[in-house]
Write a protein that holds these residues in place. Structure first.
Motif, short mmCIF file in Angstrom:
data_model
loop_
_atom_site.label_atom_id
_atom_site.label_comp_id
_atom_site.label_asym_id
_atom_site.label_seq_id
_atom_site.Cartn_x
_atom_site.Cartn_y
_atom_site.Cartn_z
N UNK A 62 -0.24 21.54 18.18
CA UNK A 62 0.25 21.29 16.90
C UNK A 62 -1.06 20.32 16.26
N UNK A 63 -1.66 20.90 15.44
CA UNK A 63 -2.43 19.98 14.34
C UNK A 63 -2.15 19.91 13.09
N UNK A 64 -2.55 18.82 12.45
CA UNK A 64 -2.13 18.71 11.17
C UNK A 64 -3.50 17.97 10.35
N UNK A 65 -3.70 18.57 9.42
CA UNK A 65 -4.84 18.11 8.58
C UNK A 65 -4.40 17.72 7.36
N UNK A 66 -4.79 16.46 6.80
CA UNK A 66 -4.23 16.01 5.44
C UNK A 66 -5.37 15.72 4.57
N UNK A 67 -5.36 16.06 3.45
CA UNK A 67 -6.39 16.02 2.70
C UNK A 67 -5.83 15.17 1.31
N UNK A 68 -6.39 14.03 0.89
CA UNK A 68 -6.25 13.51 -0.48
C UNK A 68 -7.39 13.31 -1.24
N UNK A 69 -7.45 13.81 -2.57
CA UNK A 69 -8.45 13.61 -3.58
C UNK A 69 -8.10 13.18 -5.03
N UNK A 70 -8.96 12.65 -5.62
CA UNK A 70 -8.80 12.16 -6.94
C UNK A 70 -10.16 12.74 -7.65
N UNK A 71 -9.78 13.34 -8.70
CA UNK A 71 -10.69 13.90 -9.64
C UNK A 71 -10.67 13.87 -11.02
#
Length: 391
Positions: A260-269
């Protein structure tokens, strides 16, 4: 379901009952009825408050019932190079495929869509819609929006668990070839191919909040260009400014190096853009186009993994430790790069007699890049076609 202002549901429903009522009806002259009638008159005044009526006007009939088709498309793809060296592979990599350097990457590409018919009522630009699903691959989907001519905001959450896609696991296939080479003591090249990812092996959750402000709101009406709620009598354009907070959570089961792999991405634009309404025949036809590029001022990714089966014995684990540690180096240790994110809208509205035919499409693109060439592309689009009758 896209709801431009659910807070007015009761108001829109109750006031709609007054369309055929007479002025002398006592309900509308006392108590709650009088309050609702006052609110309706206030909203009516707001529609043209502060606008240049040489460019914008409200429709003569500003209440509408409509039938529409809505379609939503979601795409998510991810690519990262595998940083394992020959020295990290047992037996000193003597049996690695001769073309290993070309195969040192992993890639997933998945997409899904949702389609539905909707019945709606629009009361002076405030609308409520009842969805009738046709095809739905979304396990959860919630949205709330206020789309005004001066400012607007939107909140959206989506959860997708039954996504299908394409997997290009060239590195893992090359390692399967390595096992074959070890058995035969060769270093034959790896022949790889893409494969379809079965449903249930990937899941995706997305949440974002965005807001915009329209500068030339006296002469340019987004409500007229996008929805036909107002009439753009003469062509006009405006600068926009838009901000967006976005986060995604991509889960993969038995696709990479862990169960199991989990990739989280947060961004502010944040960024400026421009929109234009092309008015034809006094606003009978209105064509709208707007594009807002946004600079990603903060863009961060975190990767976590899990293994549920019994751990390898200690000797076997030590034998592969460098391999395991370096497999995700490009994901775990890369620094994010400067990227642009985009929002675009195209719409056409055609009014004839008391009827309105409206087409609207929105497009959003969210990107992640790092200096180790890890890439995440998240794109979504929606299309609406509405046929309405004003009253």
């Amino acid at each position: 379901m896209m709801i431009r202002n659910t807070a007015f549901l009761a108001l829109a429903f109750l006031i709609s009952l007054s369309a055929s009522a007479q002025e002398e009806n006592s309900f509308w002259n006392h108590g709650v009825g009088k309050l609702l009638k006052s609110a309706d008159e206030m909203i009516d005044r707001w529609q043209e408050a502060g606008v240049d009526t040489n460019y914008i006007r409200k429709p003569k009939l500003s209440r509408m019932v409509y039938l529409g088709y809505y379609g939503y498309f979601q795409q998510h793809d991810m690519t990262f190079p595998v940083s394992v060296d020959n020295a990290d592979i047992p037996l000193d990599g003597r049996y690695t495929p001769s073309n290993m350097a070309e195969k040192k990457y992993m890639m997933t590409d998945m997409h899904t869509y949702q389609s539905e018919v909707e019945l709606g009522i629009d009361w002076r630009g405030i609308s409520i819609e009842l969805p009738i699903p046709i095809r739905n691959r979304y396990s959860k989907s919630f949205g709330l929006a206020k789309n005004g001519s001066v400012w607007g905001a939107r909140i959206r959450y989506k959860s997708l668990k039954n996504m299908e896609g394409v997997l290009d696991d060239s590195f893992n296939q090359a390692m399967t070839q390595w096992e074959h080479n070890v058995e035969n003591q060769t270093n034959d090249p790896a022949v790889t191919e893409e494969s379809t990812i079965p449903s249930g092996k990937m899941d995706l959750k997305i949440f974002y909040v965005e807001g915009y402000y329209v500068f030339n709101n006296k002469k340019f009406s987004l409500a007229a260009g996008a929805y036909g709620d107002m009439v753009q009598k003469r062509s006009a354009g405006s600068l926009f400014v838009m901000g967006n907070y976005y986060q995604s959570r991509f889960g993969a089961n038995n696709l990479f190096n862990h169960e199991r792999d989990i990739f989280r991405n947060w961004k502010l634009s944040f960024g400026p853009g421009y929109g234009y309404n092309w008015s034809i025949n006094g606003g009978k036809v209105c064509i709208h186009l707007s594009v807002i590029p946004m600079i990603s001022i903060w863009n961060h990714m975190v990767h976590k993994s899990q293994d549920f089966s019994a751990q390898q014995n200690e000797a076997e684990h030590l034998r592969w430790s460098n391999y395991d540690n370096h497999y995700y180096d490009a994901v775990d240790n890369g620094r994010s790069r400067f990227v642009f994110n985009y929002f675009g809208r195209f719409a056409v509205s055609y009014s004839f007699d008391r009827y309105l035919l409206n087409f609207l499409s929105n497009y959003r693109q969210y990107l992640y890049r790092n200096n180790a060439d890890t890439k995440i592309n998240n794109r979504e689009a929606d299309v609406q076609v509405n046929f309405g009758m004003r009253f």
